[in-house]
Structures are given as C-alpha cells and as structure tokens.
Design a protein around this motif. Sequence first.
Motif, PDB file in Angstrom:
ATOM      1  N   GLU A  28       0.766  -1.415   0.046  1.00 10.51           N
ATOM      2  CA  GLU A  28       0.070  -0.052  -0.084  1.00 10.51           C
ATOM      3  C   GLU A  28       0.750   1.128   0.009  1.00 10.51           C
ATOM      4  O   GLU A  28       0.550   2.310  -0.743  1.00 10.51           O
ATOM      5  N   GLU A  29       2.018   1.130   0.881  1.00 10.68           N
ATOM      6  CA  GLU A  29       2.544   2.564   0.839  1.00 10.68           C
ATOM      7  C   GLU A  29       4.008   2.807  -0.081  1.00 10.68           C
ATOM      8  O   GLU A  29       4.509   3.498  -0.375  1.00 10.68           O
ATOM      9  N   HIS A  30       4.536   1.315  -0.460  1.00 11.19           N
ATOM     10  CA  HIS A  30       5.898   1.367  -0.974  1.00 11.19           C
ATOM     11  C   HIS A  30       5.703   0.818  -2.617  1.00 11.19           C
ATOM     12  O   HIS A  30       6.718   0.769  -3.253  1.00 11.19           O
ATOM     13  N   GLY A  31       4.441   0.248  -3.015  1.00 15.23           N
ATOM     14  CA  GLY A  31       4.256  -0.176  -4.005  1.00 15.23           C
ATOM     15  C   GLY A  31       4.710  -1.346  -4.524  1.00 15.23           C
ATOM     16  O   GLY A  31       4.994  -2.367  -3.453  1.00 15.23           O
ATOM     17  N   ARG A  32       5.525  -1.776  -5.494  1.00 14.46           N
ATOM     18  CA  ARG A  32       5.858  -3.058  -5.811  1.00 14.46           C
ATOM     19  C   ARG A  32       7.482  -3.148  -5.250  1.00 14.46           C
ATOM     20  O   ARG A  32       8.329  -2.305  -5.279  1.00 14.46           O
ATOM     21  N   LEU A  33       7.924  -4.260  -4.450  1.00 17.30           N
ATOM     22  CA  LEU A  33       8.951  -4.594  -4.278  1.00 17.30           C
ATOM     23  C   LEU A  33       9.435  -5.944  -3.876  1.00 17.30           C
ATOM     24  O   LEU A  33       8.429  -6.778  -3.900  1.00 17.30           O
ATOM     25  N   GLY A  34      10.921  -6.239  -4.056  1.00 16.48           N
ATOM     26  CA  GLY A  34      11.106  -7.772  -3.924  1.00 16.48           C
ATOM     27  C   GLY A  34      11.494  -7.903  -2.347  1.00 16.48           C
ATOM     28  O   GLY A  34      12.053  -6.979  -1.805  1.00 16.48           O
ATOM     29  N   VAL A  35      11.206  -8.967  -1.696  1.00 17.28           N
ATOM     30  CA  VAL A  35      11.308  -9.159  -0.402  1.00 17.28           C
ATOM     31  C   VAL A  35      11.750 -10.710  -0.321  1.00 17.28           C
ATOM     32  O   VAL A  35      11.356 -11.699  -1.064  1.00 17.28           O
ATOM     33  N   LEU A  36      12.957 -10.945   0.454  1.00 14.12           N
ATOM     34  CA  LEU A  36      13.534 -12.207   0.983  1.00 14.12           C
ATOM     35  C   LEU A  36      12.718 -13.137   1.922  1.00 14.12           C
ATOM     36  O   LEU A  36      12.889 -12.282   3.077  1.00 14.12           O
ATOM     37  N   ALA A  37      12.186 -14.006   1.757  1.00 18.84           N
ATOM     38  CA  ALA A  37      11.576 -14.729   2.832  1.00 18.84           C
ATOM     39  C   ALA A  37      12.403 -16.157   3.206  1.00 18.84           C
ATOM     40  O   ALA A  37      12.236 -17.091   2.528  1.00 18.84           O
ATOM     41  N   ARG A  38      13.305 -15.913   4.123  1.00 18.46           N
ATOM     42  CA  ARG A  38      14.075 -16.827   4.610  1.00 18.46           C
ATOM     43  C   ARG A  38      13.417 -18.226   5.163  1.00 18.46           C
ATOM     44  O   ARG A  38      12.553 -18.083   6.032  1.00 18.46           O
ATOM     45  N   GLY A  39      13.637 -19.357   4.657  1.00 19.33           N
ATOM     46  CA  GLY A  39      12.987 -20.363   5.231  1.00 19.33           C
ATOM     47  C   GLY A  39      11.511 -20.664   4.976  1.00 19.33           C
ATOM     48  O   GLY A  39      10.710 -21.540   5.487  1.00 19.33           O
ATOM     49  N   GLN A  40      11.070 -19.826   3.958  1.00 19.21           N
ATOM     50  CA  GLN A  40       9.263 -19.674   3.927  1.00 19.21           C
ATOM     51  C   GLN A  40       8.918 -21.205   3.174  1.00 19.21           C
ATOM     52  O   GLN A  40       7.904 -21.450   3.349  1.00 19.21           O
ATOM     53  N   ARG A  41       9.762 -21.687   2.478  1.00 17.17           N
ATOM     54  CA  ARG A  41       9.429 -23.072   1.831  1.00 17.17           C
ATOM     55  C   ARG A  41       9.137 -24.222   2.783  1.00 17.17           C
ATOM     56  O   ARG A  41       8.172 -24.946   2.668  1.00 17.17           O
ATOM     57  N   ARG A  42       9.704 -24.114   4.020  1.00 20.34           N
ATOM     58  CA  ARG A  42       9.577 -24.872   4.980  1.00 20.34           C
ATOM     59  C   ARG A  42       8.391 -24.533   5.668  1.00 20.34           C
ATOM     60  O   ARG A  42       7.821 -25.555   6.422  1.00 20.34           O
ATOM     61  N   ARG A  43       8.036 -23.305   5.974  1.00 16.95           N
ATOM     62  CA  ARG A  43       7.101 -23.129   6.817  1.00 16.95           C
ATOM     63  C   ARG A  43       5.787 -22.912   6.038  1.00 16.95           C
ATOM     64  O   ARG A  43       4.665 -22.641   6.632  1.00 16.95           O
ATOM     65  N   ARG A  89       3.788 -21.586   2.199  1.00 17.64           N
ATOM     66  CA  ARG A  89       3.903 -20.559   1.181  1.00 17.64           C
ATOM     67  C   ARG A  89       2.866 -19.493   1.346  1.00 17.64           C
ATOM     68  O   ARG A  89       1.779 -19.988   1.822  1.00 17.64           O
ATOM     69  N   LEU A  90       3.169 -18.414   1.284  1.00 15.58           N
ATOM     70  CA  LEU A  90       2.249 -17.355   1.303  1.00 15.58           C
ATOM     71  C   LEU A  90       1.546 -17.339   0.032  1.00 15.58           C
ATOM     72  O   LEU A  90       2.270 -17.466  -1.182  1.00 15.58           O
ATOM     73  N   GLU A  91       0.409 -17.037  -0.152  1.00 17.88           N
ATOM     74  CA  GLU A  91      -0.520 -17.187  -1.254  1.00 17.88           C
ATOM     75  C   GLU A  91      -0.962 -15.917  -2.136  1.00 17.88           C
ATOM     76  O   GLU A  91      -1.041 -15.147  -1.463  1.00 17.88           O
ATOM     77  N   ALA A  92      -0.826 -15.920  -3.273  1.00 24.21           N
ATOM     78  CA  ALA A  92      -1.145 -14.768  -4.031  1.00 24.21           C
ATOM     79  C   ALA A  92      -2.795 -14.681  -4.127  1.00 24.21           C
ATOM     80  O   ALA A  92      -3.558 -15.807  -3.655  1.00 24.21           O
ATOM     81  N   GLY A  93      -3.448 -13.610  -4.102  1.00 19.27           N
ATOM     82  CA  GLY A  93      -4.713 -13.470  -4.183  1.00 19.27           C
ATOM     83  C   GLY A  93      -5.332 -13.139  -2.866  1.00 19.27           C
ATOM     84  O   GLY A  93      -6.617 -13.222  -2.667  1.00 19.27           O
TER      85      GLY A  93
END
Length: 244
Positions: A29-44, A46-50
């Motif tokens: 909402e405030e920063h627009g589009r950006l890339g973020v590194l999610a360490r270990g997220q595949r094991r925990r 996935r965050l879902e689109a939509g």
Amino acid sequence: MERNRGERAWILHHHPFGDGGLILEVFSEEHGRLGVLARGQRRRGRLEAGRPYWLRWAGRGELPVLQGAEEIPCSLTLQPVPALLLFYVNELLLRLTERGDPQPMLFAEMEDTLQALAAEPEAYWRLRRFERRLLEILGWAADLQCCAACGCALDEGYAQPGSGLFCAAHRRSGATPLSAAARVWLAGAMQAPPPRGLAGELRAYLAAELDQLLAGRPLESRRLLAAYLRRDRKRKTGEEMQAR
C-alpha cells in the motif's frame, strides 16, 4: 538496518531462493512493488497470491528480509478470485510497475477489482476498468476528448496505440476507429458495465494500448485466459444445442 513497521500488501509472484527461501514480489500500500526475501518460507508454508497480508520487513537495498506475515481476514479467503483472472491482474502489475514506486491509488484499484471479480467472476468489464485505470494512474492513458495532432474536440476518433486519438483529418495509417460510446465509457467513472455491444471494442482498444507498453513481450496470462474463454464458449454452445 531499516525496519518497516508493517503494511498491507499482496503477493504477486514468488520463486525459490537458496536453501528453503523464497523471493516474493509484493505490491504494498505504501511502498508499491518491491522484492522481499523470505528465508525458510518454503519449509514453513508458502504465502498465497490473491490474499492480503500484513507484512513487515527489514534491510536496505533491493531485497529486504521478511520479518513477519499475517494474513488479513477478508471475503477472498472463502471466495477467491478465479486463478486466471488473478494471474492477469498480477502480471500487469509485475510488468508495468517499477520497484520502489509507491502507487496507493493503483493499490486501491487492484483491491477493488479483485473483490469485484471474486463476487462476480464473469464480470469481465471489471478488467477493462482496471486496465484503463492502470493507464490513467501511471500516466499513459490517451486523451479521449481531443485530437492528439490538432487539439480539436473529437467527433470521430481514431486510435493509434501509444500516440493517442486522432480526428478524421489527422488520422494515421493503421489507426482504428474508437466509437463515441466507447470513449464516453472509458472517460467516465466506469462504475457500471458498458453499453451492450462494446465489450469487444473496449477489449481490443485497451489490449493494443497495453501491448505498446509491453514492447512485444506478450502476457502469458492473456493467452491462457483467451484459450479458456474459447473453450468455455464452445462448451456453452454445445449445451445450448443439446437443449434444443
């Protein structure tokens, strides 16, 4: 290290990175589009689109590190946007926005579009509204009232992708007519469906405008969506013939 206090954001896309990590492309909402590194997220998991999330991240540079992600409860949890429509909206944002360029108006428009499509998946005119609003907000929308060459008010309008609309006297080779009814709808609030018979004209005009910006790199989501709609029309035609 800079820390973000948290803000509303949507996941547009993600891909694997390193040992169990993900690189998220998010639209916030405030920063627009950006890339973020999610360490270990595949094991925990996935965050879902939509779905909207409250995201927190920390770090400088091109790839800050995700610090926290909580899903924000909303109607899309129970009634999600059809996958192809979501893919199309997300792909437009990925291809036509820049990282680090805040776009709060476009963020609100995206949320409104997704909510509307979840409630009424076949309201494809909502995609036309989103396309036009995206062009307007990013500063690429053509003036629909005046000729791009002489500035006179348009009676007949002829569209040249990337260049604007022209009157009959200044019509360029290859320009296609855009009816007065289509111009009126596009120039208005677009809160209601366009008049009957305009769907194809609006789709073709806006697709040409977007293709000019995509520089010859077609949208994969558009190809898949077109194929799905062709199959769906064929199925409905077959059902109607069987019912006779």
